[in-house]
Design a protein around this motif. Sequence first.
Motif, PDB file in Angstrom:
ATOM      1  N   UNK A 294     -22.514 -34.333 -46.216  1.00  0.00           N
ATOM      2  CA  UNK A 294     -23.066 -35.135 -45.112  1.00  0.00           C
ATOM      3  C   UNK A 294     -22.221 -34.997 -43.847  1.00  0.00           C
ATOM      4  N   UNK A 295     -20.940 -34.684 -43.994  1.00  0.00           N
ATOM      5  CA  UNK A 295     -20.088 -34.487 -42.813  1.00  0.00           C
ATOM      6  C   UNK A 295     -20.562 -33.295 -41.996  1.00  0.00           C
ATOM      7  N   UNK A 296     -20.927 -32.225 -42.690  1.00  0.00           N
ATOM      8  CA  UNK A 296     -21.451 -31.052 -41.985  1.00  0.00           C
ATOM      9  C   UNK A 296     -22.708 -31.423 -41.214  1.00  0.00           C
ATOM     10  N   UNK A 297     -23.571 -32.225 -41.846  1.00  0.00           N
ATOM     11  CA  UNK A 297     -24.803 -32.662 -41.179  1.00  0.00           C
ATOM     12  C   UNK A 297     -24.465 -33.483 -39.934  1.00  0.00           C
ATOM     13  N   UNK A 318     -23.072 -40.341 -36.549  1.00  0.00           N
ATOM     14  CA  UNK A 318     -22.296 -41.025 -37.599  1.00  0.00           C
ATOM     15  C   UNK A 318     -23.207 -41.857 -38.492  1.00  0.00           C
ATOM     16  N   UNK A 319     -24.074 -42.651 -37.888  1.00  0.00           N
ATOM     17  CA  UNK A 319     -24.937 -43.530 -38.680  1.00  0.00           C
ATOM     18  C   UNK A 319     -25.919 -42.723 -39.528  1.00  0.00           C
ATOM     19  N   UNK A 320     -26.427 -41.631 -38.994  1.00  0.00           N
ATOM     20  CA  UNK A 320     -27.353 -40.796 -39.774  1.00  0.00           C
ATOM     21  C   UNK A 320     -26.641 -40.191 -40.978  1.00  0.00           C
ATOM     22  N   UNK A 321     -25.450 -39.637 -40.753  1.00  0.00           N
ATOM     23  CA  UNK A 321     -24.708 -39.028 -41.860  1.00  0.00           C
ATOM     24  C   UNK A 321     -24.312 -40.080 -42.890  1.00  0.00           C
ATOM     25  N   UNK A 322     -23.960 -41.293 -42.423  1.00  0.00           N
ATOM     26  CA  UNK A 322     -23.602 -42.367 -43.352  1.00  0.00           C
ATOM     27  C   UNK A 322     -24.801 -42.777 -44.200  1.00  0.00           C
ATOM     28  N   UNK A 323     -25.981 -42.840 -43.587  1.00  0.00           N
ATOM     29  CA  UNK A 323     -27.190 -43.205 -44.334  1.00  0.00           C
ATOM     30  C   UNK A 323     -27.528 -42.151 -45.388  1.00  0.00           C
ATOM     31  N   UNK A 324     -27.393 -40.884 -45.017  1.00  0.00           N
ATOM     32  CA  UNK A 324     -27.657 -39.806 -45.987  1.00  0.00           C
ATOM     33  C   UNK A 324     -26.658 -39.883 -47.135  1.00  0.00           C
ATOM     34  N   UNK A 325     -25.386 -40.137 -46.793  1.00  0.00           N
ATOM     35  CA  UNK A 325     -24.356 -40.251 -47.832  1.00  0.00           C
ATOM     36  C   UNK A 325     -24.671 -41.398 -48.786  1.00  0.00           C
TER      37      UNK A 325
END
Length: 780
Positions: A294-297, A318-325
Amino acid sequence: MPGLSDSPTLARATVAAADGHQVSLSGGSFALVALVAVVALGSLGAAAYFRQEVLQATEGTPRMQEIARAVQEGAAAYLNRQFRTLAVFVALVFLLLFALPGDAGVRIGRSIFFVVGAGFSASIGYLGMSLAVRANVRVAAAAREQGAEPAMRVGFRTGGVVGMATVGLGLLGASVVVLIFRDDAPNVLEGFGFGAALLAMFMRVGGGIFTKAADVGADLVGKVEQGIPEDDPRNAATIADNVGDNVGDCAGMAADLFESYAVTLVAALILGKAAFGEEGLVFPLIIPALGAITAVIGILLTRARPGENGLKAINRAFYISAAIAAVLCILAALVYLPGSFSGLHDVTGGPDRSPRLIAIIAVLLGIVLAAAILALTGYFTGTDKRPTLDVARTSLTGPATVVLSGISLGLESAVYTAIVIGAAVYGAFLLGGGSVVVSLFAIALAGCGLLTTVGVIVAMDTFGPVSDNAQGIAEMSGDVEGPGARILTELDAVGNTTKAITKGIAIATAVLAATALFGSYTDAWQNAFSDAGATASDLSDALQLRFSLDIAQPNNLVGLVLGAAVVFLFSSLAITAVSRAAGAVVYEVRKQFRDNPGIMTYETRPEYGRVVDICTRDSLRELATPGLLAVMAPIAVGFGLGIGPLGAYLAGAIATGTLMAVFLANSGGSWDNAKKLVEDGHHGGKGSDAHSATVIGDTVGDPFKDTAGPAINPLIKVMNLVAVLIAPAIVDLSVGGDRNDGLRLAIALVAVAVIVAAVTVSRRRPLAVGDDVASPARVA
């Protein structure tokens, strides 16, 4: 007796360890850990890809490249000298780890991976610095030639390199230890985490002293006394200031976040083995591995839309990657963990809650905590938010009100941040359903959940000094004007806020890791107690006081107060070191202006190298005292007062360190951005009395936010890891056949003597140094 028998689950794990019971690692779990190692290598590959993308960007004009090369040379020279100095500490600790009790194979592995952890931490710091000093000129060139979005992309991709390297090396180290040592992996990982934390603390302190000594000296003489811009090439401290941004904010903070990553994994694996058996040894590795993806995303998604504030674009990614994680972690828990404790390997009994549910909620708590800290810190330090706007407004009444408003803002923000962190810790603790070890593992899993965002967090942090340096290069060269200059000013303000945000998240990880390590400390000494063949009934009343964790006991209250006091002393030493070094810089810059009038008319070039040498010398000289305090204080308390007071000492350090770190970071961040607001034209703009007032506030805040505050994070974890490592030795010298009160007290007295000597030597150093330093009256 409190502390020996109040935790049934810990007691059960202790008995199992004493009976030689070992947690197995099945073929499926082994394959999963190997897959995590592959993900780690993939993360390093992503870092290499982003690095190549950054280096392909244009470098700007010859003058910009010349300034950038000077910064590169200064930063590399400083880190090389720092690593030579720190190699001595690493060698000594490597040997001392062999002296600790335990299995020979574990001691060897722990010592070797201590060096590996230290090497990884140093590598992350060096990588962050080496790329940042090449990227800063490229960001300036992109702003000059292409516009805001390309400039921001280069800066954030630079941070992405460091972020992915942090994730890759942290995962690689932990997974390799588990693959090699399997059952003994948690004990070996203590060394890995200790090496990472110790090096990070030294790099954070040394780099922080360097950068803030140069920054304070440059501001006080250049802005306040001479009335010239911050990065004016006539100021002899400008190159040192830009060097400091890289060795402090890039190298130091990158190492700090890496050790947070490593230590949180260590705590999770130690407690996971006791709480969930085999699954507990593997699941904490799966979570950050998903975070690497998710960090790469998140890094790829960080793109500013036309006319959009850069901070908004960063927060959105940040919020998008956190939600995916969060979604991926839920799926991982549902697939890998069983629905009841009866389905776990090597674990009998446990709370009524499902291991699956415990893990999901704990990980989500960590992810939500990261988002909450981001929002909270952004509110208190953002240039478009009321708190910092109010600090800037107080500049109309002078520097005293600026300082007072910044301090009050920091104090208030520390309370809210502590409440948020405390709520997350307590929420995770409640998941244990009465089992202390499961509760502590849930706290560690919350830390792992926060780690899913660490790749983006590190990118946010590195973006700050890169954008700051880009503006400095642009101003020194004079080759970036108009829209390009405005873009760099905006990116610098965004970078100030992202740096403050990452400091808030770093302290949150420190609290989660330290709380989990506190449980590891309890487990370590109870295992040693059982191995010694002792029971509570065997202890005299005096010994029971030394082993009890009852906070109502006076000896434990003393330990609690000492833990809080060490945080204050550590902060004082760091700020005083900056003050001394900055004083020397001020005198040197004043002397050059006085002795070479041609500097102000551009006829003579300042001697930049002299200021770089002063900052390098003083920062390396000041490293030893804070480092010795961090290592020796727990040794003195543990061997002198006992296991219980040492536990209380750690609790005092965690609580006070949390509040102090947030207070220092947010006060400094608000002062810095208040200065930016005035420089952008508010309240009179540059050259006004309001501007001078905010510069004073910023110089006070510099050692707050970039030296003392961030260094508290590794301090807390170093002390916790020292406690975990020495706990068996304290038990061996206190009970059983190896009891030796004389040796135990001698060790404590030696540790106290080392602390007293180090602090005394530090306090006796002059406030300014140099053969040609005059008194303030003479140079005024």
